[in-house]
Design a protein around this motif. Sequence first.
Motif, PDB file in Angstrom:
ATOM      1  N   UNK A  53       0.813  -1.219   0.000  1.00  0.00           N
ATOM      2  CA  UNK A  53       0.000   0.000   0.000  1.00  0.00           C
ATOM      3  C   UNK A  53       0.845   1.268   0.000  1.00  0.00           C
ATOM      4  N   UNK A  54       2.153   1.132   0.185  1.00  0.00           N
ATOM      5  CA  UNK A  54       3.038   2.301   0.155  1.00  0.00           C
ATOM      6  C   UNK A  54       4.396   1.867  -0.385  1.00  0.00           C
ATOM      7  N   UNK A 115       2.382  -2.174   4.239  1.00  0.00           N
ATOM      8  CA  UNK A 115       1.574  -3.323   3.827  1.00  0.00           C
ATOM      9  C   UNK A 115       0.258  -3.351   4.589  1.00  0.00           C
ATOM     10  N   UNK A 116      -0.792  -3.806   3.927  1.00  0.00           N
ATOM     11  CA  UNK A 116      -2.065  -4.118   4.573  1.00  0.00           C
ATOM     12  C   UNK A 116      -2.202  -5.624   4.684  1.00  0.00           C
ATOM     13  N   UNK A 117      -3.135  -6.050   5.503  1.00  0.00           N
ATOM     14  CA  UNK A 117      -3.418  -7.470   5.644  1.00  0.00           C
ATOM     15  C   UNK A 117      -2.871  -8.071   6.924  1.00  0.00           C
ATOM     16  N   UNK A 118      -1.857  -7.413   7.485  1.00  0.00           N
ATOM     17  CA  UNK A 118      -1.251  -7.837   8.743  1.00  0.00           C
ATOM     18  C   UNK A 118      -0.978  -6.583   9.562  1.00  0.00           C
ATOM     19  N   UNK A 119      -1.333  -6.590  10.826  1.00  0.00           N
ATOM     20  CA  UNK A 119      -1.092  -5.427  11.682  1.00  0.00           C
ATOM     21  C   UNK A 119       0.401  -5.171  11.867  1.00  0.00           C
ATOM     22  N   UNK A 120       0.746  -3.899  12.085  1.00  0.00           N
ATOM     23  CA  UNK A 120       2.119  -3.546  12.414  1.00  0.00           C
ATOM     24  C   UNK A 120       3.057  -3.492  11.236  1.00  0.00           C
ATOM     25  N   UNK A 121       2.530  -3.200  10.039  1.00  0.00           N
ATOM     26  CA  UNK A 121       3.377  -3.132   8.831  1.00  0.00           C
ATOM     27  C   UNK A 121       3.375  -1.745   8.215  1.00  0.00           C
ATOM     28  N   UNK A 122       3.159  -0.711   9.031  1.00  0.00           N
ATOM     29  CA  UNK A 122       3.116   0.666   8.549  1.00  0.00           C
ATOM     30  C   UNK A 122       4.488   1.319   8.676  1.00  0.00           C
ATOM     31  N   UNK A 123       5.405   0.868   7.848  1.00  0.00           N
ATOM     32  CA  UNK A 123       6.770   1.382   7.844  1.00  0.00           C
ATOM     33  C   UNK A 123       7.710   0.279   7.409  1.00  0.00           C
ATOM     34  N   UNK A 124       8.804   0.619   6.714  1.00  0.00           N
ATOM     35  CA  UNK A 124       9.697  -0.423   6.188  1.00  0.00           C
ATOM     36  C   UNK A 124      10.356  -1.280   7.259  1.00  0.00           C
ATOM     37  N   UNK A 179       7.241   8.870  -3.949  1.00  0.00           N
ATOM     38  CA  UNK A 179       6.562   7.989  -2.993  1.00  0.00           C
ATOM     39  C   UNK A 179       5.094   7.912  -3.385  1.00  0.00           C
ATOM     40  N   UNK A 180       4.573   6.704  -3.396  1.00  0.00           N
ATOM     41  CA  UNK A 180       3.190   6.483  -3.816  1.00  0.00           C
ATOM     42  C   UNK A 180       2.481   5.634  -2.759  1.00  0.00           C
ATOM     43  N   UNK A 181       1.250   6.003  -2.451  1.00  0.00           N
ATOM     44  CA  UNK A 181       0.509   5.174  -1.499  1.00  0.00           C
ATOM     45  C   UNK A 181      -0.979   5.200  -1.788  1.00  0.00           C
ATOM     46  N   UNK A 186      -4.624   1.788   6.193  1.00  0.00           N
ATOM     47  CA  UNK A 186      -4.005   1.834   7.526  1.00  0.00           C
ATOM     48  C   UNK A 186      -2.534   1.439   7.519  1.00  0.00           C
ATOM     49  N   UNK A 187      -2.057   0.847   6.419  1.00  0.00           N
ATOM     50  CA  UNK A 187      -0.663   0.423   6.360  1.00  0.00           C
ATOM     51  C   UNK A 187       0.305   1.498   5.918  1.00  0.00           C
ATOM     52  N   UNK A 188      -0.208   2.702   5.626  1.00  0.00           N
ATOM     53  CA  UNK A 188       0.661   3.805   5.196  1.00  0.00           C
ATOM     54  C   UNK A 188       1.423   4.361   6.388  1.00  0.00           C
ATOM     55  N   UNK A 189       2.724   4.546   6.228  1.00  0.00           N
ATOM     56  CA  UNK A 189       3.559   4.971   7.353  1.00  0.00           C
ATOM     57  C   UNK A 189       3.412   6.447   7.682  1.00  0.00           C
ATOM     58  N   UNK A 190       3.210   7.271   6.651  1.00  0.00           N
ATOM     59  CA  UNK A 190       3.048   8.714   6.894  1.00  0.00           C
ATOM     60  C   UNK A 190       2.187   9.313   5.792  1.00  0.00           C
ATOM     61  N   UNK A 191       1.108   9.940   6.165  1.00  0.00           N
ATOM     62  CA  UNK A 191       0.192  10.538   5.194  1.00  0.00           C
ATOM     63  C   UNK A 191       0.625  11.953   4.846  1.00  0.00           C
TER      64      UNK A 191
END
Length: 217
Positions: A53-54, A115-124, A179-181, A186-191
Amino acid sequence: MVREMPARRPLSLNRHDAVRLLERGAVEAARKLLGWRIIRRLPSGETLDTRIVEIEAYPPGDPASHAYRGRTGRNGVMFNRPGAAYVYRIYGMYWCLNVVTGDEGIGEAVLIRGLDGVDGCDGPGKLCRRLEITGDDDGTDLLDTRSSIRLCRPKRLLRHPIVTTTRIGISKATDERLRFYIAGSPGVSRRDRMAERVKSKEVSSDRLAGRQSTRYR
């Protein structure tokens, strides 16, 4: 040590589509990879199915790219065939997952940031920790169905607006909008609120133009 990718295998449908996409280069691939899946088979045997997602693009000639000054022991995988996983560590503690793009020998990649689909993946760093990705995975062929980390086609077409904005955590080429998102994920690290407002107006204008075009046919 740079891990070499195995000999070429016959192309499956998924692999063929992915290679064609990745060969277009980092910038185009970054946008098109939104919605594609990262499937991870953990050492425990559990399988995580996630959605990109990002993402950030690091094309040839980009001073923010690890490949800007040529091939080294650290960035060697970036010069492999498209579809290789380039995994490196930042701040001495966080791993980051990239997908090699472009022609072999050029040196370019896209960074998976959310990434979406699994919690806690909002950032590399977070997604690598959640998916248990480390330097041992550097050089993995993400298009090989036997790999424990795989890049796969999306289950459905992406219908959400894509926001284009600047990259995060770099000191060079900071104004480049690479950067594309996916808006609203909810998986985006920074809006980027301003970029989201601009995109929202564009979408509204497109919808209005579509309705008017239909009305006067």
